[in-house]
Design an enzyme around this catalytic site. Structure first.
Site, PDB file in Angstrom:
ATOM      1  N   ASN A  32       8.431   4.188   6.651  1.00 45.10           N
ATOM      2  CA  ASN A  32       9.423   4.911   5.593  1.00 45.10           C
ATOM      3  C   ASN A  32       8.479   5.682   4.784  1.00 45.10           C
ATOM      4  OD1 ASN A  32       8.322   2.741   3.922  1.00 45.10           O
ATOM      5  ND2 ASN A  32      10.285   2.168   3.199  1.00 45.10           N
ATOM      6  N   ARG A  35       4.807   4.110   0.890  1.00 39.08           N
ATOM      7  CA  ARG A  35       3.416   3.839   0.042  1.00 39.08           C
ATOM      8  C   ARG A  35       2.973   5.573  -0.273  1.00 39.08           C
ATOM      9  NH1 ARG A  35       0.395   4.009  -2.651  1.00 39.08           N
ATOM     10  NH2 ARG A  35      -1.847   3.263  -2.823  1.00 39.08           N
ATOM     11  N   ASN A 119      11.443  -5.913  -0.188  1.00 39.24           N
ATOM     12  CA  ASN A 119      10.816  -4.965   0.823  1.00 39.24           C
ATOM     13  C   ASN A 119      10.330  -5.771   1.860  1.00 39.24           C
ATOM     14  OD1 ASN A 119      10.187  -2.203   1.867  1.00 39.24           O
ATOM     15  ND2 ASN A 119       8.312  -3.168   1.459  1.00 39.24           N
ATOM     16  N   THR A 145      -2.406 -12.483   4.679  1.00 38.64           N
ATOM     17  CA  THR A 145      -3.592 -12.447   4.137  1.00 38.64           C
ATOM     18  C   THR A 145      -4.263 -13.887   3.659  1.00 38.64           C
ATOM     19  OG1 THR A 145      -4.051 -12.113   1.514  1.00 38.64           O
ATOM     20  CG2 THR A 145      -1.780 -12.438   2.197  1.00 38.64           C
ATOM     21  N   SER A 187       0.193 -14.382  -6.492  1.00 34.93           N
ATOM     22  CA  SER A 187       1.156 -13.328  -7.137  1.00 34.93           C
ATOM     23  C   SER A 187       2.222 -13.167  -6.187  1.00 34.93           C
ATOM     24  CB  SER A 187       0.011 -11.892  -6.987  1.00 34.93           C
ATOM     25  OG  SER A 187       0.328 -11.348  -5.626  1.00 34.93           O
ATOM     26  N   TYR A 189       3.218 -10.570  -4.566  1.00 35.94           N
ATOM     27  CA  TYR A 189       2.922 -10.108  -3.223  1.00 35.94           C
ATOM     28  C   TYR A 189       2.181 -11.300  -2.308  1.00 35.94           C
ATOM     29  CZ  TYR A 189      -0.559  -8.671  -0.074  1.00 35.94           C
ATOM     30  OH  TYR A 189      -1.261  -8.481   1.345  1.00 35.94           O
ATOM     31  N   HIS A 190       1.341 -11.999  -2.673  1.00 29.34           N
ATOM     32  CA  HIS A 190       0.808 -13.129  -2.019  1.00 29.34           C
ATOM     33  C   HIS A 190       1.982 -14.034  -1.689  1.00 29.34           C
ATOM     34  CE1 HIS A 190      -2.898 -11.606  -3.717  1.00 29.34           C
ATOM     35  NE2 HIS A 190      -3.241 -11.797  -2.387  1.00 29.34           N
ATOM     36  N   LYS A 193       3.982 -13.265   1.235  1.00 30.68           N
ATOM     37  CA  LYS A 193       3.387 -13.336   2.697  1.00 30.68           C
ATOM     38  C   LYS A 193       3.587 -14.935   2.890  1.00 30.68           C
ATOM     39  CE  LYS A 193       1.292  -9.407   3.417  1.00 30.68           C
ATOM     40  NZ  LYS A 193       1.231  -8.457   4.685  1.00 30.68           N
ATOM     41  N   VAL A 219     -10.003  -5.479   2.845  1.00 28.66           N
ATOM     42  CA  VAL A 219     -10.604  -4.801   3.889  1.00 28.66           C
ATOM     43  C   VAL A 219     -11.420  -3.510   3.089  1.00 28.66           C
ATOM     44  CG1 VAL A 219     -10.135  -2.845   5.612  1.00 28.66           C
ATOM     45  CG2 VAL A 219      -8.576  -4.897   5.256  1.00 28.66           C
ATOM     46  N   THR A 261     -16.001  -2.481 -12.815  1.00 31.48           N
ATOM     47  CA  THR A 261     -15.084  -3.211 -13.419  1.00 31.48           C
ATOM     48  C   THR A 261     -14.963  -4.755 -12.911  1.00 31.48           C
ATOM     49  OG1 THR A 261     -13.396  -2.231 -12.318  1.00 31.48           O
ATOM     50  CG2 THR A 261     -13.745  -1.262 -14.599  1.00 31.48           C
ATOM     51  N   GLU A 332      -5.740 -16.942 -12.934  1.00 28.44           N
ATOM     52  CA  GLU A 332      -6.453 -17.472 -11.687  1.00 28.44           C
ATOM     53  C   GLU A 332      -7.401 -18.185 -12.312  1.00 28.44           C
ATOM     54  OE1 GLU A 332      -7.879 -14.335  -9.288  1.00 28.44           O
ATOM     55  OE2 GLU A 332      -8.832 -13.524 -10.788  1.00 28.44           O
TER      56      GLU A 332
HETATM   57  N1  LIG Z   1      -5.846  -3.406   2.442  1.00 26.77           N
HETATM   58  C1  LIG Z   1      -6.250  -4.762   2.509  1.00 26.77           C
HETATM   59  O1  LIG Z   1      -7.250  -4.932   1.952  1.00 26.77           O
HETATM   60  C2  LIG Z   1      -5.386  -5.908   3.128  1.00 26.77           C
HETATM   61  C3  LIG Z   1      -5.912  -7.101   3.039  1.00 26.77           C
HETATM   62  C4  LIG Z   1      -5.257  -7.998   3.611  1.00 26.77           C
HETATM   63  C5  LIG Z   1      -3.832  -7.920   4.396  1.00 26.77           C
HETATM   64  N2  LIG Z   1      -3.471  -6.565   4.327  1.00 26.77           N
HETATM   65  C6  LIG Z   1      -2.268  -6.267   4.876  1.00 26.77           C
HETATM   66  O2  LIG Z   1      -2.200  -5.329   5.990  1.00 26.77           O
HETATM   67  C7  LIG Z   1      -1.235  -4.715   5.819  1.00 26.77           C
HETATM   68  C8  LIG Z   1      -1.556  -3.297   5.787  1.00 26.77           C
HETATM   69  O3  LIG Z   1      -2.337  -3.108   4.623  1.00 26.77           O
HETATM   70  P1  LIG Z   1      -2.593  -1.757   4.099  1.00 26.77           P
HETATM   71  O4  LIG Z   1      -3.753  -1.690   3.181  1.00 26.77           O
HETATM   72  O5  LIG Z   1      -2.836  -0.670   5.230  1.00 26.77           O
HETATM   73  O6  LIG Z   1      -1.353  -1.087   3.288  1.00 26.77           O
HETATM   74  P2  LIG Z   1      -0.601   0.146   2.670  1.00 26.77           P
HETATM   75  O7  LIG Z   1       0.228   0.312   1.803  1.00 26.77           O
HETATM   76  O8  LIG Z   1      -1.729   1.097   2.882  1.00 26.77           O
HETATM   77  O9  LIG Z   1       0.361   0.531   4.084  1.00 26.77           O
HETATM   78  C9  LIG Z   1       1.500  -0.046   4.500  1.00 26.77           C
HETATM   79  C10 LIG Z   1       2.475   0.802   5.186  1.00 26.77           C
HETATM   80  O10 LIG Z   1       3.618   0.285   5.334  1.00 26.77           O
HETATM   81  C11 LIG Z   1       4.899   1.081   4.922  1.00 26.77           C
HETATM   82  N3  LIG Z   1       5.958   0.401   4.731  1.00 26.77           N
HETATM   83  C12 LIG Z   1       6.026  -0.359   3.569  1.00 26.77           C
HETATM   84  N4  LIG Z   1       7.266  -0.919   3.571  1.00 26.77           N
HETATM   85  C13 LIG Z   1       7.779  -0.269   4.451  1.00 26.77           C
HETATM   86  C14 LIG Z   1       9.244  -0.567   5.057  1.00 26.77           C
HETATM   87  N5  LIG Z   1      10.091  -1.290   4.298  1.00 26.77           N
HETATM   88  N6  LIG Z   1       9.644   0.255   6.112  1.00 26.77           N
HETATM   89  C15 LIG Z   1       8.788   1.067   6.784  1.00 26.77           C
HETATM   90  N7  LIG Z   1       7.423   1.054   6.405  1.00 26.77           N
HETATM   91  C16 LIG Z   1       7.129   0.418   5.268  1.00 26.77           C
HETATM   92  C17 LIG Z   1       4.179   1.950   3.812  1.00 26.77           C
HETATM   93  O11 LIG Z   1       4.702   3.382   3.802  1.00 26.77           O
HETATM   94  C18 LIG Z   1       2.625   2.233   4.380  1.00 26.77           C
HETATM   95  O12 LIG Z   1       2.352   3.374   5.200  1.00 26.77           O
HETATM   96  C19 LIG Z   1      -0.086  -5.050   4.718  1.00 26.77           C
HETATM   97  O13 LIG Z   1       0.668  -5.939   5.182  1.00 26.77           O
HETATM   98  C20 LIG Z   1      -1.325  -5.943   3.982  1.00 26.77           C
HETATM   99  O14 LIG Z   1      -0.382  -6.853   3.356  1.00 26.77           O
HETATM  100  C21 LIG Z   1      -4.277  -5.724   3.765  1.00 26.77           C
END
Ligand SMILES: NC(=O)c1ccc[n+]([C@@H]2O[C@H](COP(=O)([O-])OP(=O)(O)OC[C@H]3O[C@@H](n4cnc5c(N)ncnc54)[C@H](O)[C@@H]3O)[C@@H](O)[C@H]2O)c1
Ligand SMILES: NC(=O)c1ccc[n+]([C@@H]2O[C@H](COP(=O)([O-])OP(=O)(O)OC[C@H]3O[C@@H](n4cnc5c(N)ncnc54)[C@H](O)[C@@H]3O)[C@@H](O)[C@H]2O)c1
Lengths: 406, 406
Positions: A32, A35, A119, A145, A187, A189-190, A193, A219, A261, A332
């Site tokens: 959608n 982000r 969401n 996560t 958090s 967010y966590h 999950k 990542v 930081t 934490e």
């Molecule tokens: N980046 C990290 O370090 C990391 C670490 C652990 C887990 N993750 C998990 O991996 C996944 C991807 O992470 P990322 O860093 O690529 O995040 P990101 O925010 O860059 O990408 C998430 C994508 O999902 C889309 N999105 C969100 N809600 C939506 C919805 N309701 N409908 C359709 N699309 C939607 C966003 O537009 C975005 O493009 C996430 O679920 C995140 O929790 C990421």
């Protein structure tokens, strides 16, 4: 395989889509673009200049002759649209990245807490619900996560999702059982999950949905083999206080001469994985699907752990720069240990790219190349975990007074 | 105390409001009346003729001189309205009943699954979020369910929320820890209560919200001391296949000469509590609030356990009638044991009303009095847990062909 990549416009989703497309799979990105909207809301942008998803897929086709299809769908709000799409396209596998993924953003204000819960829970639940409703037996691979484990281990190794415990029965003997690792999220967010995990357990048990949940570490890095092929295939690189994650933030901070930081004493131990390994792990997970009726398969998708202050000092040593110890916006423990099992991916042949591999300097190069795009004022972390913590975050490491942005 | 009763128009919420009003507390009911709307959707009605909430509170005032205030608020959809109401009224305690509470309704269709997840998760999360946002240190008492334990115990007694387990550390010793009892919900409805638990754990830890979660058994009976005082104060009595709960259903079935409907072999063991004890337990919980910083306090709110087929035979013996063994619409174990601790309420002086107490005949009297209002066609349970189970439910115990109502 026909693979739907939900959230395929994001930091991990985009290189995953390219990687799987290169393997010959038919890739459909559903996103959608929320982000990108959040970038607009926060007034930040990716360090790397990112084209529109339409443009990026056009370049991919031009470079490789392969098509990646894009569908603008909100998983959380458009249940009926999602269901129709799945019913018409019937993918073999679904990779689900589509969630709000920043812990600081999820703690920014009451509105952001509600947004994140809505969401993420609805995206995941709508997906499961639709799969069952249309009888779609696709393999669902979800990105979870390491944070569901909550960094608290009483000295035990973190297993891959399931923990063997002893339970005392009424007759006084101890029976052992494997339970889903007790969650302790740090958090909102966590926490979402952890809610996802409950949804997965239920739908696997009640409806036999085949699910793999990848408990991923932080990542780092930016390029994969595919994103390197053309400037306009470049990956997203977040450096701001909400979406920037720790190692990539240190690298950009070093590149622009900003203090590195560290929050609190930096005693937090975290798990890491390079973006190239992340996309490889997803490929491995797709090739090793659970069978119908199996319990949810859980992998720890990480390759090494580091203490935050050690990382900061490592980067400062390699790249130059000073380390600034700041008040911690999070609630934490000041210090924690973390020993994590990742036997399953290693058994499947994952050959990890570690921090020593020299890729740190590649990321530094990217950071330096685009350093002119950095807005220094967006680097500090300003989202506080509680109302008590908020006033402690009033100055940034360069001594400027901050205003709350929420 | 000033007490907000969320969902105070419901089966347990209404007698709780009367009971607490009689104790001299200032009672504010917040309810969106969704339960009345669902009656309309399903084309069913309470066995007992129920007045509007406005009329019921008027009668209560007429009978006792006490006022119960009513506010039409949707907790799940009207976050800002809820927050303003709490900020203006600042209750000392909040009793939270306001969720979609029928397991069969939650499994009826994809729309009902989504509704239940959305309504329940958002109601609970909005409430916690608003309390923290306005700094309201009220004691939150939530109605959870015994169903979070999932009726699976490996021969151990079900503790009050927290389970002591032994975990093996890296050095090979076993350390013991108390964890939140691993959940294993049997329906989407029960799953939402497991999600609630995760929300409570997080908000208690991060923000110090004072929370008591009552894991309640199946409530039976209809009258309390207060509802008996006037015909128009009568409580709701659900008997239909979605909202009717097992013991009350047997009693109405016996009263109208309908076969007592047991699903499967009736080997399910369930926990029960009389409605009068339920309101007393809530009073006890309110008088024994946790302190700020305490972990979530969990009570098992039940007084006895019975196997479903034994209950059916007991009712058939007392009241006459035959027992019909029908296909089970649920996906669950055919037989289960259930031994539940309820030491905490007993220590606080709860003197349980058990099935032997003669109140069964009081409920039978109510059932007979209003038997003319029963729609026999709405008695069978028609909501199937999976698409495979649905076709097995095509006939009701009186041999009529059923149509799906979803
Ligand atoms: N980046 C990290 O370090 C990391 C670490 C652990 C887990 N993750 C998990 O991996 C996944 C991807 O992470 P990322 O860093 O690529 O995040 P990101 O925010 O860059 O990408 C998430 C994508 O999902 C889309 N999105 C969100 N809600 C939506 C919805 N309701 N409908 C359709 N699309 C939607 C966003 O537009 C975005 O493009 C996430 O679920 C995140 O929790 C990421
Ligand atoms: N009845 C039982 O046997 C039983 C057993 C265990 C637990 N419980 C729990 O106790 C609580 C009360 O059960 P009950 O039998 O009285 O249920 P009920 O359906 O009769 O009452 C629930 C009330 O909450 C209201 N409500 C629902 N969603 C709302 C929302 N979003 N905003 C405002 N109001 C909303 C409904 O209109 C209704 O008046 C429920 O949470 C239920 O899960 C009940």
């Amino acid at each position: 395989m026909k693979i739907a990549v939900l959230g395929g416009d994001g930091f991990v989703g985009w290189p995953t889509s390219l990687h799987l497309s290169e393997q010959g799979h038919e890739i459909h990105i559903l996103d959608n673009l929320s982000r990108r909207w959040i970038d607009t809301e926060l007034g930040v942008q990716s360090l790397t200049p990112m084209d529109s998803i339409q443009e990026r897929t056009r370049i991919w086709h031009q470079e490789t002759g392969r098509r990646i299809h894009f569908h603008l769908i909100d998983l959380a709000r458009d249940y009926e649209v999602l269901k129709s799409w799945l019913a018409e396209n019937r993918p073999d596998a679904i990779v689900h990245f589509a969630e709000q993924r920043a812990a600081p953003y999820s703690m920014k204000s009451d509105r952001h807490k509600n947004y994140t819960v809505n969401n993420n829970v609805n995206a995941t639940h709508n997906l499961l619900n639709a799969m069952v409703e249309i009888g779609l037996d696709a393999h669902l691979v979800h990105l979870g996560t390491m944070g569901v484990y909550g960094y608290s281990t009483v000295g035990a190794e973190i297993p891959e999702g399931y923990l063997p415990v002893g339970i005392e029965t009424m007759s006084g003997e101890t029976v052992s059982q494997e339970i889903l690792y007790p969650s302790n999220p740090g958090s909102i967010y966590h926490m979402t999950k952890c809610l996802d995990q409950q949804l997965f357990q239920f739908y696997a048990k009640n409806d036999g949905v085949r699910i793999t949940d990848l408990h991923q570490g932080i990542v780092w890095g930016t390029h994969t083999e595919q994103t390197r092929r053309h400037d306009q295939l470049v990956n997203r690189f977040d450096y701001d206080g909400d979406y920037g994650t720790v190692l990539n933030r240190f690298l950009i901070q070093a590149a622009i001469g900003y203090p590195l930081t560290v929050h609190g004493v930096g005693g937090q131990t975290r798990a890491f994985i390079h973006i190239q390994d992340s996309v490889r792990c997803i490929e491995l997970a797709l090739n090793n699907a659970p069978k119908k009726g199996d319990r949810v398969k859980i992998f720890n998708q990480m390759t090494e752990t580091h203490r935050v202050r050690d990382l900061a000092e490592l980067v400062a040593r390699i790249a130059g720069g000073t380390v600034a110890y700041l008040p911690n916006p999070r609630k934490e423990a000041a210090e924690n240990d973390l020993v994590v099992k990742n036997d399953q991916f290693r058994a499947l042949g994952l050959n990890a790219i570690t921090l020593e591999a020299g890729l740190l300097s590649e990321v530094m190069d990217v950071a330096k190349k685009y350093a002119y795009r950095v807005d220094r004022s967006r680097i500090p972390a300003v989202s506080a975990w509680t109302k008590d913590i908020a006033p402690t975050l009033e100055h940034d490491p360069e001594g400027r007074r901050l205003k709350s942005v929420s």
